[in-house]
Motif scaffolding. Sequence first.
Motif, PDB file in Angstrom:
ATOM      1  N   VAL A 190       0.829  -1.212   0.000  1.00  0.00           N
ATOM      2  CA  VAL A 190       0.000   0.000   0.000  1.00  0.00           C
ATOM      3  C   VAL A 190       0.865   1.266   0.000  1.00  0.00           C
ATOM      4  O   VAL A 190       0.709   2.114  -0.884  1.00  0.00           O
ATOM      5  CB  VAL A 190      -1.005  -0.019   1.177  1.00  0.00           C
ATOM      6  N   PRO A 191       1.798   1.444   0.943  1.00  0.00           N
ATOM      7  CA  PRO A 191       2.607   2.669   0.881  1.00  0.00           C
ATOM      8  C   PRO A 191       3.547   2.713  -0.319  1.00  0.00           C
ATOM      9  O   PRO A 191       3.843   3.801  -0.826  1.00  0.00           O
ATOM     10  CB  PRO A 191       3.377   2.677   2.199  1.00  0.00           C
ATOM     11  N   VAL A 192       4.007   1.561  -0.801  1.00  0.00           N
ATOM     12  CA  VAL A 192       4.880   1.565  -1.984  1.00  0.00           C
ATOM     13  C   VAL A 192       4.110   2.084  -3.196  1.00  0.00           C
ATOM     14  O   VAL A 192       4.570   2.977  -3.917  1.00  0.00           O
ATOM     15  CB  VAL A 192       5.458   0.154  -2.261  1.00  0.00           C
ATOM     16  N   VAL A 193       2.927   1.553  -3.418  1.00  0.00           N
ATOM     17  CA  VAL A 193       2.113   1.986  -4.564  1.00  0.00           C
ATOM     18  C   VAL A 193       1.691   3.441  -4.394  1.00  0.00           C
ATOM     19  O   VAL A 193       1.696   4.221  -5.361  1.00  0.00           O
ATOM     20  CB  VAL A 193       0.895   1.056  -4.740  1.00  0.00           C
ATOM     21  N   LEU A 194       1.338   3.840  -3.190  1.00  0.00           N
ATOM     22  CA  LEU A 194       0.928   5.220  -2.936  1.00  0.00           C
ATOM     23  C   LEU A 194       2.070   6.195  -3.210  1.00  0.00           C
ATOM     24  O   LEU A 194       1.881   7.206  -3.902  1.00  0.00           O
ATOM     25  CB  LEU A 194       0.449   5.350  -1.497  1.00  0.00           C
ATOM     26  N   ALA A 195       3.258   5.907  -2.712  1.00  0.00           N
ATOM     27  CA  ALA A 195       4.406   6.792  -2.933  1.00  0.00           C
ATOM     28  C   ALA A 195       4.761   6.854  -4.412  1.00  0.00           C
ATOM     29  O   ALA A 195       5.049   7.928  -4.952  1.00  0.00           O
ATOM     30  CB  ALA A 195       5.610   6.318  -2.122  1.00  0.00           C
ATOM     31  N   LEU A 196       4.728   5.716  -5.079  1.00  0.00           N
ATOM     32  CA  LEU A 196       5.054   5.677  -6.503  1.00  0.00           C
ATOM     33  C   LEU A 196       4.029   6.450  -7.324  1.00  0.00           C
ATOM     34  O   LEU A 196       4.383   7.265  -8.181  1.00  0.00           O
ATOM     35  CB  LEU A 196       5.132   4.220  -6.972  1.00  0.00           C
ATOM     36  N   THR A 197       2.760   6.240  -7.053  1.00  0.00           N
ATOM     37  CA  THR A 197       1.702   6.916  -7.804  1.00  0.00           C
ATOM     38  C   THR A 197       1.737   8.424  -7.606  1.00  0.00           C
ATOM     39  O   THR A 197       1.664   9.187  -8.569  1.00  0.00           O
ATOM     40  CB  THR A 197       0.327   6.362  -7.381  1.00  0.00           C
ATOM     41  N   VAL A 198       1.862   8.854  -6.364  1.00  0.00           N
ATOM     42  CA  VAL A 198       1.859  10.290  -6.080  1.00  0.00           C
ATOM     43  C   VAL A 198       3.087  10.964  -6.671  1.00  0.00           C
ATOM     44  O   VAL A 198       2.990  12.048  -7.248  1.00  0.00           O
ATOM     45  CB  VAL A 198       1.752  10.539  -4.558  1.00  0.00           C
ATOM     46  N   SER A 199       4.242  10.332  -6.576  1.00  0.00           N
ATOM     47  CA  SER A 199       5.453  10.965  -7.118  1.00  0.00           C
ATOM     48  C   SER A 199       5.418  11.043  -8.642  1.00  0.00           C
ATOM     49  O   SER A 199       5.999  11.951  -9.227  1.00  0.00           O
ATOM     50  CB  SER A 199       6.705  10.236  -6.657  1.00  0.00           C
ATOM     51  N   LEU A 200       4.744  10.119  -9.285  1.00  0.00           N
ATOM     52  CA  LEU A 200       4.636  10.168 -10.751  1.00  0.00           C
ATOM     53  C   LEU A 200       3.579  11.159 -11.219  1.00  0.00           C
ATOM     54  O   LEU A 200       3.670  11.677 -12.332  1.00  0.00           O
ATOM     55  CB  LEU A 200       4.330   8.774 -11.312  1.00  0.00           C
ATOM     56  N   ARG A 201       2.590  11.439 -10.401  1.00  0.00           N
ATOM     57  CA  ARG A 201       1.503  12.329 -10.810  1.00  0.00           C
ATOM     58  C   ARG A 201       1.781  13.804 -10.569  1.00  0.00           C
ATOM     59  O   ARG A 201       1.173  14.649 -11.225  1.00  0.00           O
ATOM     60  CB  ARG A 201       0.221  11.951 -10.079  1.00  0.00           C
ATOM     61  N   HIS A 202       2.641  14.146  -9.641  1.00  0.00           N
ATOM     62  CA  HIS A 202       2.844  15.544  -9.267  1.00  0.00           C
ATOM     63  C   HIS A 202       4.214  16.039  -9.740  1.00  0.00           C
ATOM     64  O   HIS A 202       5.243  15.454  -9.417  1.00  0.00           O
ATOM     65  CB  HIS A 202       2.699  15.722  -7.755  1.00  0.00           C
ATOM     66  N   ALA A 203       4.191  17.135 -10.462  1.00  0.00           N
ATOM     67  CA  ALA A 203       5.408  17.659 -11.083  1.00  0.00           C
ATOM     68  C   ALA A 203       6.437  18.137 -10.064  1.00  0.00           C
ATOM     69  O   ALA A 203       7.637  18.023 -10.310  1.00  0.00           O
ATOM     70  CB  ALA A 203       5.053  18.800 -12.025  1.00  0.00           C
ATOM     71  N   HIS A 204       6.000  18.652  -8.937  1.00  0.00           N
ATOM     72  CA  HIS A 204       6.981  19.174  -7.972  1.00  0.00           C
ATOM     73  C   HIS A 204       7.757  18.055  -7.266  1.00  0.00           C
ATOM     74  O   HIS A 204       8.722  18.332  -6.576  1.00  0.00           O
ATOM     75  CB  HIS A 204       6.309  20.108  -6.958  1.00  0.00           C
ATOM     76  N   LEU A 205       7.370  16.809  -7.480  1.00  0.00           N
ATOM     77  CA  LEU A 205       8.103  15.672  -6.915  1.00  0.00           C
ATOM     78  C   LEU A 205       8.946  14.969  -7.977  1.00  0.00           C
ATOM     79  O   LEU A 205       9.286  13.802  -7.828  1.00  0.00           O
ATOM     80  CB  LEU A 205       7.120  14.683  -6.276  1.00  0.00           C
ATOM     81  N   ARG A 206       9.291  15.672  -9.014  1.00  0.00           N
ATOM     82  CA  ARG A 206      10.045  15.101 -10.128  1.00  0.00           C
ATOM     83  C   ARG A 206      11.379  14.505  -9.675  1.00  0.00           C
ATOM     84  O   ARG A 206      11.793  13.452 -10.154  1.00  0.00           O
ATOM     85  CB  ARG A 206      10.291  16.168 -11.185  1.00  0.00           C
TER      86      ARG A 206
END
Length: 133
Positions: free
Chosen positions: A40-56
């Motif tokens: 759950v946290p692995v998928v959440l961190a991966l998804t959020v970091s790929l969706r938001h530009a400021h976490l490039r």
Amino acid sequence: MTETTVSPTSPSRRVDRTVIISIWAVPVLVVGQFAMLAIVPVVLALTVSLRHAHLRGLRRWTIALGTAYAVPLILWTIGPDRAPSLSRDMHPVFAALIVVASLVAAAAFHLGRRRPSRPDGSPSERQHFRAAP
């Protein structure tokens, strides 16, 4: 000059909080023998970091974390004699790799959020800029 402030409940701040809590939860869950829940946290961190530009800057580290987690998960899934839990079947090297990947991602997040303490930059940055005549 106008100074912009980020409110404690801004979307950017909530996204950052979600990512860092997720990244720090992974080693806790893996070391605590709850490796299957760590998906759950692995998928959440991966998804959020790929969706938001400021976490490039964090993307490559969360991809590495996802890969480090996916390898033992796939091996456990396709294995002929698998244990009843991922934690029992996972080789300690894979567990250590996941923990290290998570800690590196957390360090990348924290170091990426650093800003100069002064508005005009650090002393090493200031020496390259000259005052306008």
